[in-house]
Design a protein around this motif. Structure first.
Motif, PDB file in Angstrom:
ATOM      1  N   SER A  46      -7.690   4.933  -0.257  1.00  0.00           N
ATOM      2  CA  SER A  46      -6.396   5.564   0.031  1.00  0.00           C
ATOM      3  C   SER A  46      -5.414   4.536   0.567  1.00  0.00           C
ATOM      4  CB  SER A  46      -6.570   6.696   1.044  1.00  0.00           C
ATOM      5  OG  SER A  46      -7.343   7.741   0.497  1.00  0.00           O
ATOM      6  N   LEU A  47      -5.889   3.653   1.446  1.00  0.00           N
ATOM      7  CA  LEU A  47      -5.029   2.604   1.988  1.00  0.00           C
ATOM      8  C   LEU A  47      -4.541   1.682   0.886  1.00  0.00           C
ATOM      9  CD1 LEU A  47      -3.727   0.948   4.256  1.00  0.00           C
ATOM     10  CD2 LEU A  47      -5.942  -0.173   4.602  1.00  0.00           C
ATOM     11  N   ASN A  49      -4.154   2.326  -2.275  1.00  0.00           N
ATOM     12  CA  ASN A  49      -3.151   3.037  -3.070  1.00  0.00           C
ATOM     13  C   ASN A  49      -1.811   3.088  -2.344  1.00  0.00           C
ATOM     14  OD1 ASN A  49      -4.902   3.538  -5.200  1.00  0.00           O
ATOM     15  ND2 ASN A  49      -5.631   5.472  -4.330  1.00  0.00           N
ATOM     16  N   ASP A  50      -1.853   3.298  -1.027  1.00  0.00           N
ATOM     17  CA  ASP A  50      -0.613   3.329  -0.249  1.00  0.00           C
ATOM     18  C   ASP A  50       0.062   1.959  -0.233  1.00  0.00           C
ATOM     19  OD1 ASP A  50      -0.906   5.993   0.312  1.00  0.00           O
ATOM     20  OD2 ASP A  50      -1.779   5.689   2.293  1.00  0.00           O
ATOM     21  N   LEU A  51      -0.725   0.901  -0.077  1.00  0.00           N
ATOM     22  CA  LEU A  51      -0.161  -0.450  -0.066  1.00  0.00           C
ATOM     23  C   LEU A  51       0.460  -0.782  -1.419  1.00  0.00           C
ATOM     24  CD1 LEU A  51      -2.952  -2.368   1.891  1.00  0.00           C
ATOM     25  CD2 LEU A  51      -0.707  -1.682   2.747  1.00  0.00           C
ATOM     26  N   ASN A  52      -0.199  -0.384  -2.488  1.00  0.00           N
ATOM     27  CA  ASN A  52       0.362  -0.620  -3.824  1.00  0.00           C
ATOM     28  C   ASN A  52       1.684   0.116  -4.005  1.00  0.00           C
ATOM     29  OD1 ASN A  52      -1.828  -2.216  -4.472  1.00  0.00           O
ATOM     30  ND2 ASN A  52      -2.896  -0.631  -5.648  1.00  0.00           N
ATOM     31  N   ALA A  53       1.727   1.369  -3.539  1.00  0.00           N
ATOM     32  CA  ALA A  53       2.960   2.150  -3.644  1.00  0.00           C
ATOM     33  C   ALA A  53       4.069   1.526  -2.804  1.00  0.00           C
ATOM     34  CB  ALA A  53       2.707   3.591  -3.213  1.00  0.00           C
ATOM     35  N   ALA A  54       3.704   1.009  -1.636  1.00  0.00           N
ATOM     36  CA  ALA A  54       4.698   0.385  -0.759  1.00  0.00           C
ATOM     37  C   ALA A  54       5.293  -0.858  -1.410  1.00  0.00           C
ATOM     38  CB  ALA A  54       4.057   0.027   0.581  1.00  0.00           C
TER      39      ALA A  54
END
Length: 288
Positions: A46-47, A49-54
């Motif tokens: 999940s982290l 995926n969040d870093l990629n989105a950021a």
């Protein structure tokens, strides 16, 4: 608001609790840390995926290093030498680059944030000797730091081979007292960081007023980039995140205001006339 953040990532959040021994903090044993690790495989996915989105959204990732060894957790980062800082940064970049293999994940999603993206850092508890830390940062391709403290708001300035985005000491209007402009420091100033959710609305308003006072002062003053630190923890009934959220909704929409990353500020500075930048850096600190 088209606002962008710089987030300083702790490398250990990309290691599962089961793989904590993969990290050895300088002067400490394998798996030792003053903070937690990344939890489960799913939590790390999940982290990622969040870093990629950021990154895709234009946000910046810097380093908050790894074990968060502040004064009292000896040897703390304030006592580390050049070799120890090199080890800490080496391990951060290795975890960032090889998190899947280090954790033994067979199907790890690709982390789009790469070592070359990491250009700056903030040290644990704002500690660390610049003559030991900064050469290690520079040798790993980092160009700026945001761990030093200034009396008031100043323009980023060269320091020991890097550019320094100073964390400002500012006045809290409700207290008529000064504190570093970071959520934990506010909390400690308010009630020595004791959990008191009933006071969350009061704390939120006090911090919001401080941010507004900082903004008004710097807009009328030296126009230095406004540096604010926020951990995004739900401390004391989530007293602090609403303050930064409300402030950004107000400030980022105003004329002559850009809410952006440290790297973007440095890029803007790099294309200005050198004499102009020197004049800005020579301006006295703005006090709120």
């Amino acid at each position: 608001m088209n606002a962008q953040f710089t987030g300083f990532l702790t490398g250990l959040y990309l290691l599962t609790d089961d793989q904590k021994a993969a990290y050895t903090g300088p002067g400490h044993g394998p798996g030792a840390s003053s903070i937690g690790f990344g939890g489960s495989q799913q939590e790390i996915y999940s982290l990622v995926n969040d870093l990629n989105a950021a990154k895709l959204a234009g946000h910046e990732l810097g380093t908050h290093y790894n074990g968060h060894f502040c004064s009292g957790a000896e040897p703390s980062v304030g006592k580390w030498n050049l070799a120890q800082w090199n080890s800490e940064i080496d391990q951060f970049l290795s975890i960032l680059t090889n998190y899947g293999a280090i954790n033994g994940f067979a199907d790890a999603p690709k982390l789009d944030v790469i070592a070359a993206d990491i250009k700056g850092g903030r040290t644990p508890c704002l500690e660390g000797q610049v003559d030991q830390l900064f050469p290690a940062m520079a040798s790993h391709g980092l160009t700026y730091d945001s761990s030093q403290v200034s009396a008031g708001m100043v323009w980023p300035r060269p320091l020991n081979g890097l550019m320094e985005f100073y964390m400002p000491f500012v006045t809290v209007p409700a207290l008529n007292d000064q504190v570093i402009a970071m959520d934990y420091n506010f909390w400690y100033k308010f009630n020595t960081a004791k959990d008191d959710p009933a006071k969350a609305p009061q704390f939120t308003q006090m911090v919001l007023q401080t941010y507004q006072s900082m903004y008004a002062a710097v807009l009328a003053g030296n126009r230095a980039p406004l540096v604010i630190g926020n951990h995004f923890n739900n401390w004391s009934g989530d007293a602090f995140n609403p303050a930064i959220g409300k402030f950004m909704l107000e400030a980022c929409a105003k004329p002559e205001t850009v809410c952006t990353t440290y790297q973007n500020v440095l890029q803007w500075m790099s294309i200005q006339d050198l004499a102009t930048i020197a004049q800005l850096q020579a301006l006295p600190a703005t006090l709120n």
